[in-house]
Write an enzyme that holds these catalytic residues in place. Sequence first.
Site, PDB file in Angstrom:
ATOM      1  N   GLY A 109     -12.782 -15.520  40.561  1.00 50.43           N
ATOM      2  CA  GLY A 109     -11.606 -15.339  39.743  1.00 50.43           C
ATOM      3  C   GLY A 109     -11.962 -14.808  38.367  1.00 50.43           C
ATOM      4  O   GLY A 109     -13.127 -14.551  38.050  1.00 50.43           O
ATOM      5  N   CYS A 110     -10.919 -14.640  37.554  1.00 54.48           N
ATOM      6  CA  CYS A 110     -11.066 -13.956  36.278  1.00 54.48           C
ATOM      7  C   CYS A 110     -11.757 -14.813  35.238  1.00 54.48           C
ATOM      8  O   CYS A 110     -12.713 -14.377  34.589  1.00 54.48           O
ATOM      9  CB  CYS A 110      -9.715 -13.477  35.794  1.00 54.48           C
ATOM     10  N   TYR A 111     -11.271 -16.050  35.044  1.00 49.93           N
ATOM     11  CA  TYR A 111     -11.960 -16.919  34.090  1.00 49.93           C
ATOM     12  C   TYR A 111     -13.428 -17.064  34.475  1.00 49.93           C
ATOM     13  O   TYR A 111     -14.325 -16.987  33.636  1.00 49.93           O
ATOM     14  CB  TYR A 111     -11.311 -18.310  34.066  1.00 49.93           C
ATOM     15  N   HIS A 112     -13.658 -17.289  35.791  1.00 53.76           N
ATOM     16  CA  HIS A 112     -14.997 -17.548  36.297  1.00 53.76           C
ATOM     17  C   HIS A 112     -15.947 -16.417  35.938  1.00 53.76           C
ATOM     18  O   HIS A 112     -17.060 -16.637  35.450  1.00 53.76           O
ATOM     19  CB  HIS A 112     -14.966 -17.687  37.825  1.00 53.76           C
ATOM     20  N   SER A 168     -15.777 -14.106  33.649  1.00 54.14           N
ATOM     21  CA  SER A 168     -16.085 -13.975  32.218  1.00 54.14           C
ATOM     22  C   SER A 168     -17.046 -15.067  31.771  1.00 54.14           C
ATOM     23  O   SER A 168     -17.939 -14.828  30.950  1.00 54.14           O
ATOM     24  CB  SER A 168     -14.786 -14.005  31.390  1.00 54.14           C
TER      25      SER A 168
END
Lengths: 338, 338, 338, 338
Positions: free
Chosen positions: D150-153, D155
Amino acid sequence: MMLKVGIIGATGYAGEELIKILLHHPQVKIALLQAVVKEDILIQDFFKGLQGKINLLCTNLNLEQVILETDLIFLALPHKASMEIAHLLLKHKKKVIDLSADFRLKDTSIYEEWYQTKHTCPQLVRETVYGLPELYRNFIKKATLIANPGCYHTSIILGLAPLIKHQKIDLNNIIIDSKSGVTGAGRTPTHTTHFPNCSENFFAYKMFNHRHTPEIEQELSFLAFKEVNITFIPHLLPINRGILSSIYVDLKDSLNQDQLLAIYHDFYQDEPFVRLLKDTSPQIKDVIYTNFCDLSVFVNNKKALIVSCLDNLIKGASGQAVQNMNIMFDFEEKLALW
Amino acid sequence: MMLKVGIIGATGYAGEELIKILLHHPQVKIALLQAVVKEDILIQDFFKGLQGKINLLCTNLNLEQVILETDLIFLALPHKASMEIAHLLLKHKKKVIDLSADFRLKDTSIYEEWYQTKHTCPQLVRETVYGLPELYRNFIKKATLIANPGCYHTSIILGLAPLIKHQKIDLNNIIIDSKSGVTGAGRTPTHTTHFPNCSENFFAYKMFNHRHTPEIEQELSFLAFKEVNITFIPHLLPINRGILSSIYVDLKDSLNQDQLLAIYHDFYQDEPFVRLLKDTSPQIKDVIYTNFCDLSVFVNNKKALIVSCLDNLIKGASGQAVQNMNIMFDFEEKLALW
Amino acid sequence: MMLKVGIIGATGYAGEELIKILLHHPQVKIALLQAVVKEDILIQDFFKGLQGKINLLCTNLNLEQVILETDLIFLALPHKASMEIAHLLLKHKKKVIDLSADFRLKDTSIYEEWYQTKHTCPQLVRETVYGLPELYRNFIKKATLIANPGCYHTSIILGLAPLIKHQKIDLNNIIIDSKSGVTGAGRTPTHTTHFPNCSENFFAYKMFNHRHTPEIEQELSFLAFKEVNITFIPHLLPINRGILSSIYVDLKDSLNQDQLLAIYHDFYQDEPFVRLLKDTSPQIKDVIYTNFCDLSVFVNNKKALIVSCLDNLIKGASGQAVQNMNIMFDFEEKLALW
Amino acid sequence: MMLKVGIIGATGYAGEELIKILLHHPQVKIALLQAVVKEDILIQDFFKGLQGKINLLCTNLNLEQVILETDLIFLALPHKASMEIAHLLLKHKKKVIDLSADFRLKDTSIYEEWYQTKHTCPQLVRETVYGLPELYRNFIKKATLIANPGCYHTSIILGLAPLIKHQKIDLNNIIIDSKSGVTGAGRTPTHTTHFPNCSENFFAYKMFNHRHTPEIEQELSFLAFKEVNITFIPHLLPINRGILSSIYVDLKDSLNQDQLLAIYHDFYQDEPFVRLLKDTSPQIKDVIYTNFCDLSVFVNNKKALIVSCLDNLIKGASGQAVQNMNIMFDFEEKLALW
């Protein structure tokens, strides 16, 4: 008898907000508006939103006139510009609320290092009161010169004061991730504040290097009775107004959310402008155009998060300045701010 | 053999977009970047978004170098700055695509009135081709100097061309209410483009007084074979990119939406970058970062509304410039733009 | 003696603004809040921004309680929901200010066509006063049921009233290009109002087909003493609050800007909430959070542009409703609105 | 021979981006689009921005057709919906890239706790490869089922990997303050994502309680060869796209910025999609619409700040999925992503 008030620096954002607030104050007359302007201008032509609400000329700096016509002066000038002016006004027995950083740092050598300028009235700094009513109300009552705290400072100090005062946290691991709206950067256009550089954008700035850091550390150290060093990183939000600080601390002892909230409740229960929220983050939309600082706390094991939120131009500048004025002149503290 | 291209004015928004587009062009080599800069700067340090995609110095204006190293030059300079440069480059047998207004107005006296400057190469204006492929593709093929249309112009001319060409509307009552994103105002920060002046705001500007008006009228008049006067009012949208023009016209004869759409379909059926929508307004979000101009038409009795929408930096500037280049050099028209 | 006020529909945007405004009204007590809610909720928990300012339960609709506990009721309900409620409240001698469209159209057959519902109290429509103080102040004073105008309507009617009243314009070519912030669409999330569909976007909607059109035409026709048909196209702005209408008209006789402004000045000189600007467009940022409608006029030959601007939730809804209340109850008209 | 690709969940934001990226891929044919839809719809009518670029029907889920017509399937479905579908497709020897969280957590009991559902194919989890090319490229090459991070992960893991891998930081005091644009919340309208709730607003959410936390901790623990616990607090930015994570860590030994940057440079020097910046914060505007993750590091005594920034829909979802596809099928890794 109305208090005659002057605003120097009337053409900036803080000046504009001061006018808007003071227009609603039943015991204050805006006697005079000044700024560094090339020619006199009707303030309602400068800020069109004031059309129909005020009819007053903003003139170029003229301290003689200020001395003749006002009792209290708000200085909403850039950093470095207030020192001499405040000095002169105080000599003429005026009261001054300075919104710049010029009198906030008790150690003028630190001021001189971060602001790259000689401090010309260090003696005045000693008698200046830091204008954060929640901490210094009794001193404010008798003050003649108020150093009005900045926006980041207010959000952070109010967020941390209860825990530091009650020695609940490790003072060596305080991490503050702050986010500010663009009015925090002032009215002068720059590449940074150019619309296409902010909209649909977000970034950190002055990493480990923001000059508000020593002022925040000073105030936290006073609360702790020992030196406090913080990690403070500001970021720029694509919004006009508002600051939200996410503050991460280590609790010395295990405390649950209710216990933490109880500490905050005790600390702020008589404060008209601090609100505590439970189980939800403060939101910038709920504080803009108000003098409130909204706080909430969350815990996970011994890590706590404090979220602190206010309007940078109101509780972070002009609203707090008026709150200080109300305290100094024994007006009802909420007048014009409610 | 790659076409060697130079961009003069590489540090503005149009320059940035030209670089981004041309980097994807298989038949073009960006040979040189220039701008009015105090010292040379790596363009990827100036536009951080280009890190890893290009490694090229942007140097100060140096036309000798341009003449030596490039075949085609894009001039992305402020109005008034292109005249002399284009003149010189053409003398050296270069091809030039000028994104400014300097060569767009066939009647240089009108140029001189609106831009308040003497036009120094009126003879060049005559041989300039107005770079709107949908109208002038055959001329563009053979052109040496292209006057690349501006953003408002493209949205409006493409919106009106089919109806004017086919004499379907009253030429005396054309009302154009245009709305532009802030990049349309360029990269130089101003009070108008300061974030807090745009965000949560909206307003009209240059009411009846925008200098793009005569250029639009010129092109519409060419289409009509008679003088066309428009009412054109621009507004500033709190978004980065995109223009939407709402164009109100009076139909000479009753036509329903399908009949109107058929006229547009006939006119644009072979155009790769004009899209027609039915029963729904074009939306800026669907055209930004593309070279499309989206159009839709609506009718009520004999009033028609044409909504026209494009990205001011792409179809309204740099994308169209590359489209013109593709046509001039007989490249596939959609190269680097798809 | 405080006026006891009830708000039905307290959980919508108009309800929220009514609460915020009435909290500052020195002669009003908010006696009761109702909405269609599954369970009672403290309004300050529903709108966190009200924390510390009010402590009142919002309960489900209960008209018996409304009748017992209030004198004046604001109906901030969706269209179609107000008819029966207003009817009942009036029978019990209450005064009602209805913010919906239910009583605005004098010809209920037009209402029934556009709102696709039977009008159940056509007899009430006749005695309803259209709550636009600038036109109907004397009727509002004696009214028992006010149909409070909508946001588009107020901006447009105030923009056109002086010119239509004085027969200065051609009634057959009035073109209104309006732009509204997203709160105009209400609090219910939809695909249209989803943040990623609005931000960095802009589009027209309900082209020639917005149901506010007949209401605007009705009011303009009353002013003209003959039938007026308008072209009205709304657009959605990526901002929270505010409406700006750009109104294009044909002047019958040549008038310059000063002459036009003089007509507006005469018409609105005693109006506390209409401001005229000269040589500059009204801006949404100058009217949001206020009850002002800002107007400016521009001329080019015989085309005139009127730009009209207000806060859709204040002068376009709740502020105007309070202004109407002030007039009905002989309070100072600016109370709580200044 | 073109790779025949299917996208299931084509009507969400990740699906839309997949289509846009794959349209530019020279070795891929989009063979099929499916979603949970009531009736078949042309995808270019659903996403108007695709008009003129694709002409393909999006049909309701039909796995038989998927099996017949595609070789590789992207699953862009909500969490919980992918498990059974992936299972079936793998049985038919298809390759699958799943953008949901269903196969990301190696310990399915943790999945079941945070996602409140039974995991129906725990055996598949073991053979799933976590699709972060910078860490697992060699495994991705041979994978049949990719769990796309995912996106948070992305980054956060990319921001921390070099320091954890080289054991440079204290694993007990990692504080991650992340800020995401609104598309991160998906295409379904909610009160949280309603435009007026986001614009001019900012807030934290899921404080200490976001279900992405265990997945991030899993990956960091694999890197550390011991358990890592993080403090992770997400916030919602009023922008469409982009994530910026500010990561605070304690260095074990004193390292200056150059030394830190050298570690990152070594770690990422061959990575096409990781860019390192010096002395400046990454900015969301520089990564949106790209597959880049921009990183910078700052130090003060032994506190370090890592700022990590990417487009949540590209490197945080669909771009990374295509990068994984390129690796799996031995295409040039940057194809369609540059």
